[in-house]
Motif scaffolding. Structure first.
Motif, PDB file in Angstrom:
ATOM      1  N   ASP A  26       0.813  -1.220   0.000  1.00  0.00           N
ATOM      2  CA  ASP A  26       0.000   0.000   0.000  1.00  0.00           C
ATOM      3  C   ASP A  26       0.848   1.272   0.000  1.00  0.00           C
ATOM      4  OD1 ASP A  26      -2.118  -1.698   0.098  1.00  0.00           O
ATOM      5  OD2 ASP A  26      -3.079  -0.776   1.828  1.00  0.00           O
ATOM      6  N   ASP A  27       0.160   2.357  -0.371  1.00  0.00           N
ATOM      7  CA  ASP A  27       0.679   3.726  -0.255  1.00  0.00           C
ATOM      8  C   ASP A  27       1.838   4.030  -1.203  1.00  0.00           C
ATOM      9  OD1 ASP A  27      -1.201   3.601   1.694  1.00  0.00           O
ATOM     10  OD2 ASP A  27       0.057   4.277   3.334  1.00  0.00           O
ATOM     11  N   HIS A  89      -5.615   3.338  -4.607  1.00  0.00           N
ATOM     12  CA  HIS A  89      -5.668   3.497  -3.153  1.00  0.00           C
ATOM     13  C   HIS A  89      -5.978   4.959  -2.831  1.00  0.00           C
ATOM     14  CE1 HIS A  89      -5.137   2.254   0.927  1.00  0.00           C
ATOM     15  NE2 HIS A  89      -3.937   2.728   1.114  1.00  0.00           N
ATOM     16  N   HIS A  93      -6.059   9.551   0.465  1.00  0.00           N
ATOM     17  CA  HIS A  93      -6.039   8.546   1.534  1.00  0.00           C
ATOM     18  C   HIS A  93      -7.013   8.923   2.661  1.00  0.00           C
ATOM     19  CE1 HIS A  93      -4.330   5.483   4.276  1.00  0.00           C
ATOM     20  NE2 HIS A  93      -3.831   4.942   3.189  1.00  0.00           N
ATOM     21  N   HIS A 222       3.591  -2.126   3.348  1.00  0.00           N
ATOM     22  CA  HIS A 222       3.651  -0.742   2.866  1.00  0.00           C
ATOM     23  C   HIS A 222       4.983  -0.474   2.180  1.00  0.00           C
ATOM     24  CE1 HIS A 222       0.201  -0.388   5.542  1.00  0.00           C
ATOM     25  NE2 HIS A 222      -0.118   0.713   4.868  1.00  0.00           N
TER      26      HIS A 222
END
Ligand SMILES: [Zn+2]
Length: 415
Positions: A26-27, A89, A93, A222
């Motif tokens: 993620d991210d 994503h 956020h 991440h």
């Protein structure tokens, strides 16, 4: 006979198939805000991609545009060139819990369009979505709005089964790195790996318990510096503990992923926790329905003691004429009003509405997870049939609390 015996031997000798595990990251391009230097961003990305390549892992990376800096296009290109897939994503956020659905969807849609253009220009499709903080809606309306938007835009919620706290090690890692403190770095690395091992074991045990078989897994990681430095060790450990890195299509083809449970919650949970809470809710409803059915049977056979056993010792019983406190007092009240089986007649309880109450608790892994079911409330219609008299009927609202492995009525408002 011999052939059968041999087959049996072979089957016994074949080790269990390895557990398929999908790695998701993620991210992207780089998580957190502590790496603004372009060379550093490149170094982190190279570290992540090298660990994935070494272990032949086909990952799905999730792009958050607020993490995108000038020049990061090359970083996202590198993920694609190494054979990984990119998913949405969101732009900023945002948590669906702390934002209105319209605001949250507008943000997600902006991100989707930008990522779609990026991917199309490179001949790639956009298939997956990841909820920020795994928050899928703290009201029925938000949950439905998000799911409708995903369905309309052809994005699939790629749910997580191994929810962990890997992101929380980035700050101490970067601090130790910048201080040039080798001992601190080693300590953070050990903690990072230990925490991930614990999360993997915990969530896999829950998944296996729920499915009654070896559960496939989706691991959440991440795109950060602590990961770039430590994924090789993590992946080596996973390989040594019966895991096989698998692609999204294979893992998501498992029936465990075919339906997303409807869990309205302020916090984000992994899939096994979501499935567990829906299962617990269904069990609680069932147990309460059975308790009330047994209660009606007890009434109908004239057994007031058994009927009143469903009440808590300190239960409160309300009728339009007043209130009664305590199980014993409720029993005495019924004995006065219904002296004998004939006066009692046959009772039926029709359940009109059942609601469950649960919240969150903190797990051993220091994460918010669904609690057990704390209470069940029931709206029911009661009907009494007695020989030679017209039927009597009315409504009741019951509040029940867990007791041992069952339930008891703590409040009863009958009218
Ligand atoms: Zn995220």
């Amino acid at each position: 006979m011999l052939a059968l015996a041999l087959t049996g031997l072979l089957a016994a000798a074949t080790p269990d198939p390895a557990r398929p595990l999908l790695v998701t990251v993620d991210d992207l391009p780089i998580a957190g805000g502590s790496h603004e230097d372009a060379a550093e961003r490149r170094r982190i990305t190279d570290g992540l991609l090298a660990a994935l390549a070494k272990h032949r892992i086909p990952a799905v990376g999730f792009v958050t545009w607020k993490n995108f800096r000038e020049g990061d296009q090359a970083l996202l290109d590198a993920w694609l060139q190494r054979g990984h897939e990119l998913g949405n994503h969101t732009d900023r956020h945002l948590s669906l819990t702390s934002n209105e659905a319209e605001v949250w969807i507008a943000d997600g849609e902006r991100a989707r369009e930008r990522l779609l253009a990026f991917l199309r220009a490179r001949g790639h499709a956009l298939r997956f979505f990841r909820f920020p903080f795994l928050n899928e809606g703290d009201s029925e309306a938000k949950l439905d709005a998000a799911r409708t938007w995903l369905a309309q835009t052809g994005q699939r919620n790629l749910t997580v089964t191994i929810d962990d706290q890997d992101w929380s090690f980035e700050e101490p890692w970067v601090a130790a790195e910048r201080a040039g403190d080798a001992a601190a770095l080693a300590g953070v690395a050990e903690d990072y790996l230990a925490a991930l091992r614990l999360s993997v074991r915990h969530h896999e045990a829950s998944g296996d318990r729920l499915l009654g078989r070896r559960s496939p897994q989706v691991l959440l990681l991440h795109a950060n510096a602590v990961g770039a430095a430590n994924w090789d060790r993590l992946f080596t450990w996973l390989e040594g503990t019966g895991h096989r890195f698998a692609g999204a299509d294979e893992v998501l083809a498992d029936p465990a992923f075919s339906e997303l449970p409807r869990v309205v919650a302020t916090h984000g949970f992994g899939l096994w926790d979501r499935l567990a809470v829906t299962r617990r809710e269904a069990e609680a409803r069932d147990e309460v329905a059975q308790l009330l059915a047994r209660q009606a049977e007890a009434w109908t056979r004239g057994d007031l003691e058994a009927f009143c056993a469903a009440y808590a010792e300190d239960a409160t019983f309300l009728t339009p004429s007043g209130s009664t406190h305590g199980r014993q007092q409720v029993l005495e009240r019924y004995r006065l009003r219904y002296p004998g089986r004939e006066a009692m007649g046959a009772l039926t309880l029709e359940l009109l509405e059942t609601r469950t109450a649960w919240g969150t608790e903190i797990s051993l892994l220091d994460d918010a997870v669904p609690s057990r079911i704390h209470a069940v409330s029931v709206v029911a219609r009661w009907t009494l049939r007695r020989a030679g008299q017209p039927d009597a009927t009315g409504l009741t609202l019951l509040a029940l609390r867990p007791r041992g492995d069952g339930w008891q009525i703590v409040q009863d408002a009958s009218m």
